[in-house]
Design an enzyme around this catalytic site. Sequence first.
Site, mmCIF file in Angstrom:
data_model
loop_
_atom_site.group_PDB
_atom_site.id
_atom_site.type_symbol
_atom_site.label_atom_id
_atom_site.label_comp_id
_atom_site.label_asym_id
_atom_site.label_seq_id
_atom_site.Cartn_x
_atom_site.Cartn_y
_atom_site.Cartn_z
ATOM 1 N N ARG A 20 0.837 -1.209 0.000
ATOM 2 C CA ARG A 20 0.000 0.000 0.000
ATOM 3 C C ARG A 20 0.878 1.267 0.000
ATOM 4 O O ARG A 20 1.003 1.937 -1.007
ATOM 5 C CB ARG A 20 -0.949 -0.034 1.218
ATOM 6 C CG ARG A 20 -2.075 0.992 1.149
ATOM 7 C CD ARG A 20 -1.689 2.398 1.554
ATOM 8 N NE ARG A 20 -1.107 2.477 2.900
ATOM 9 C CZ ARG A 20 -0.542 3.591 3.365
ATOM 10 N NH1 ARG A 20 -0.453 4.680 2.615
ATOM 11 N NH2 ARG A 20 -0.001 3.616 4.576
ATOM 12 N N ASP A 21 1.522 1.575 1.116
ATOM 13 C CA ASP A 21 2.311 2.809 1.199
ATOM 14 C C ASP A 21 3.474 2.730 0.215
ATOM 15 O O ASP A 21 3.873 3.727 -0.388
ATOM 16 C CB ASP A 21 2.844 2.991 2.620
ATOM 17 C CG ASP A 21 3.100 4.449 2.987
ATOM 18 O OD1 ASP A 21 2.977 5.305 2.104
ATOM 19 O OD2 ASP A 21 3.427 4.720 4.152
ATOM 20 N N HIS A 212 5.158 4.725 12.661
ATOM 21 C CA HIS A 212 5.230 4.583 11.197
ATOM 22 C C HIS A 212 6.265 5.590 10.691
ATOM 23 O O HIS A 212 5.995 6.783 10.590
ATOM 24 C CB HIS A 212 3.825 4.889 10.641
ATOM 25 C CG HIS A 212 3.695 4.892 9.158
ATOM 26 N ND1 HIS A 212 3.041 3.888 8.471
ATOM 27 C CD2 HIS A 212 4.066 5.784 8.212
ATOM 28 C CE1 HIS A 212 3.027 4.168 7.178
ATOM 29 N NE2 HIS A 212 3.653 5.318 6.996
ATOM 30 N N CYS A 245 4.417 9.315 -0.132
ATOM 31 C CA CYS A 245 3.025 9.733 -0.280
ATOM 32 C C CYS A 245 2.987 10.840 -1.322
ATOM 33 O O CYS A 245 3.732 11.805 -1.217
ATOM 34 C CB CYS A 245 2.487 10.232 1.064
ATOM 35 S SG CYS A 245 0.834 10.936 0.962
ATOM 36 N N ASN A 254 9.558 4.291 2.992
ATOM 37 C CA ASN A 254 9.295 3.918 4.385
ATOM 38 C C ASN A 254 10.543 3.247 4.958
ATOM 39 O O ASN A 254 11.392 2.759 4.217
ATOM 40 C CB ASN A 254 8.152 2.910 4.450
ATOM 41 C CG ASN A 254 6.815 3.512 4.087
ATOM 42 O OD1 ASN A 254 6.594 3.896 2.954
ATOM 43 N ND2 ASN A 254 5.936 3.608 5.053
HETATM 44 P P1 HMG Z 1 -13.333 13.996 -2.232
HETATM 45 O O1 HMG Z 1 -13.175 14.414 -3.657
HETATM 46 O O2 HMG Z 1 -13.380 15.072 -1.210
HETATM 47 O O3 HMG Z 1 -14.624 13.053 -2.074
HETATM 48 O O4 HMG Z 1 -12.187 12.963 -1.910
HETATM 49 P P2 HMG Z 1 -16.145 13.330 -2.340
HETATM 50 O O5 HMG Z 1 -16.869 12.616 -1.268
HETATM 51 O O6 HMG Z 1 -16.412 14.802 -2.539
HETATM 52 O O7 HMG Z 1 -16.431 12.568 -3.735
HETATM 53 C C1 HMG Z 1 -16.005 13.082 -4.996
HETATM 54 C C2 HMG Z 1 -16.017 11.942 -6.026
HETATM 55 O O8 HMG Z 1 -15.063 10.948 -5.656
HETATM 56 C C3 HMG Z 1 -17.346 11.192 -6.130
HETATM 57 O O9 HMG Z 1 -17.490 10.768 -7.482
HETATM 58 C C4 HMG Z 1 -17.159 9.999 -5.247
HETATM 59 O O10 HMG Z 1 -17.982 8.903 -5.598
HETATM 60 C C5 HMG Z 1 -15.695 9.677 -5.523
HETATM 61 P P3 HMG Z 1 -18.595 11.412 -8.476
HETATM 62 O O11 HMG Z 1 -19.894 11.183 -7.768
HETATM 63 O O12 HMG Z 1 -18.222 12.862 -8.524
HETATM 64 O O13 HMG Z 1 -18.385 10.664 -9.734
HETATM 65 N N1 HMG Z 1 -15.121 8.980 -4.349
HETATM 66 C C6 HMG Z 1 -14.621 7.746 -4.398
HETATM 67 N N2 HMG Z 1 -14.454 6.865 -5.394
HETATM 68 C C7 HMG Z 1 -13.887 5.658 -5.075
HETATM 69 N N3 HMG Z 1 -13.506 5.335 -3.810
HETATM 70 C C8 HMG Z 1 -13.641 6.203 -2.794
HETATM 71 C C9 HMG Z 1 -14.219 7.453 -3.081
HETATM 72 N N4 HMG Z 1 -14.500 8.525 -2.302
HETATM 73 C C10 HMG Z 1 -15.053 9.444 -3.089
HETATM 74 N N5 HMG Z 1 -13.263 5.876 -1.562
HETATM 75 C C11 HMG Z 1 -10.909 11.382 -0.646
HETATM 76 C C12 HMG Z 1 -11.849 12.602 -0.585
HETATM 77 C C13 HMG Z 1 -10.331 11.184 0.744
HETATM 78 C C14 HMG Z 1 -11.723 10.180 -1.050
HETATM 79 C C15 HMG Z 1 -9.804 11.665 -1.691
HETATM 80 O O14 HMG Z 1 -9.161 12.862 -1.350
HETATM 81 C C16 HMG Z 1 -8.787 10.541 -1.776
HETATM 82 O O15 HMG Z 1 -9.092 9.470 -2.248
HETATM 83 N N6 HMG Z 1 -7.565 10.807 -1.357
HETATM 84 C C17 HMG Z 1 -6.492 9.801 -1.413
HETATM 85 C C18 HMG Z 1 -5.538 10.094 -0.361
HETATM 86 C C19 HMG Z 1 -4.501 9.010 -0.263
HETATM 87 O O16 HMG Z 1 -4.731 7.852 -0.584
HETATM 88 N N7 HMG Z 1 -3.293 9.409 0.207
HETATM 89 C C20 HMG Z 1 -2.225 8.481 0.436
HETATM 90 C C21 HMG Z 1 -2.469 7.608 1.634
HETATM 91 S S1 HMG Z 1 -2.199 8.425 3.184
HETATM 92 C C22 HMG Z 1 -0.513 8.155 3.519
HETATM 93 O O17 HMG Z 1 0.199 7.688 2.666
HETATM 94 C C23 HMG Z 1 -0.010 8.444 4.893
HETATM 95 C C24 HMG Z 1 0.215 7.170 5.728
HETATM 96 O O18 HMG Z 1 1.105 6.280 5.076
HETATM 97 C C25 HMG Z 1 0.800 7.544 7.114
HETATM 98 C C26 HMG Z 1 1.991 8.511 7.012
HETATM 99 O O19 HMG Z 1 3.008 8.173 6.380
HETATM 100 O O20 HMG Z 1 1.860 9.603 7.598
HETATM 101 C C27 HMG Z 1 -1.099 6.424 5.974
HETATM 102 MG MG MG Z 2 3.285 6.491 5.131
#
Ligand code: HMG
Ligand code: MG
Length: 303
Positions: A20-21, A212, A245, A254
């Site tokens: 994933r990450d 993490h 990310c 990581n």
């Molecule tokens: P948004 O645009 O604010 O969502 O996204 P929305 O509710 O306004 O929906 C807009 C559209 O997106 C809609 O489609 C939804 O259906 C669709 P439309 O009706 O316009 O056709 N939608 C989705 N489609 C599929 N799956 C979903 C989904 N949700 C909405 N789940 C959201 C908000 C959070 C979903 C978006 O910003 C997003 O997906 N972000 C991804 C962020 C991400 O994955 N970042 C990396 C992971 S975090 C990380 O790496 C840190 C970590 O490792 C820890 C660390 O290191 O600190 C964990």
């Molecule tokens: Mg991370």
Amino acid sequence: MASAFASLPNRVTVVEVGPRDGLQNESASIPTAVKVAFVNALSEAGLPVIEVTSFVRPDAIPQLADAEDVMREIERRPGVRYPVLVPNLRGFERALGAGVHEIAVFTAASETFAARNINATIAESLERFKPVIERAKTQQMRVRAYVSTCFGCPYEGEVKPQAVLEVAGELIDLGVDEISLGDTIGVATPRQVADLCQLVLRRIDSGRLALHFHDTRGTALANVVAGLQSGIAIFDASAGGLGGCPYAPGAAGNLATEDLIYMLDGMGIGTGVNLDRVVQASLLIAGHLDHGLTSKYFQAATS
Ligand code: HMG
Ligand code: MG
């Protein structure tokens, strides 16, 4: 006088986040079958928890747009947990449909990162999680929560430990089982880790707290030692040192699973993970990337 390491935990749970990450930031297109083989190889290496993929917006993280297929096709080894990242109810429904039994929600300790990463304020993200956690609990699912930017934010710089404590506390109040404190951009140093752990452990039991680390500045392993000395026994790591990310500019890989296991093995701390087999899993993915793997142990073992 007792050794400085006399009271370290004698067993650690390594949470493998490579699929994933690790993969979420890769630009090369990786076939679903390779991701599935990667997860299966990590299971065979003895990793007890493998974060398989993310059910986020496919246009936000195109590399993980095949989440349903990966989740359905992996072989699930008895006793191994296979959580996935879920940002909202839509993601939860998708995960449920793919047969997921454990989820992780994610927010941050700094507002700008939350806005860029999940398009929400921290308060909005917690509101979003409420129905997700409720639904997960009705399915007897375990829920982890990530707090990003606990040690520094790519947009805001310094992050106050109190801000981390507040978000972590609210997540615990919402009913999550475990909190993972993220050094999203790899800026933490050991004293900072020990100080933050001491603060957060006043509110959250050590059995429910994970660390993490990203290894952007080479401090991840030192930070693990500081975590161990603080009583933490759950650490996230990524095979080969994959990772980053897309919403955290400059976030390198990581902490590498191989480097972590090598150090823990040497310190006599049990993990149940076979180091050679992790290297084999990393080799499996290495040929599909447009760069080399950064894990020091992997490099030494394969040179
Ligand atoms: P948004 O645009 O604010 O969502 O996204 P929305 O509710 O306004 O929906 C807009 C559209 O997106 C809609 O489609 C939804 O259906 C669709 P439309 O009706 O316009 O056709 N939608 C989705 N489609 C599929 N799956 C979903 C989904 N949700 C909405 N789940 C959201 C908000 C959070 C979903 C978006 O910003 C997003 O997906 N972000 C991804 C962020 C991400 O994955 N970042 C990396 C992971 S975090 C990380 O790496 C840190 C970590 O490792 C820890 C660390 O290191 O600190 C964990
Ligand atoms: Mg991370």
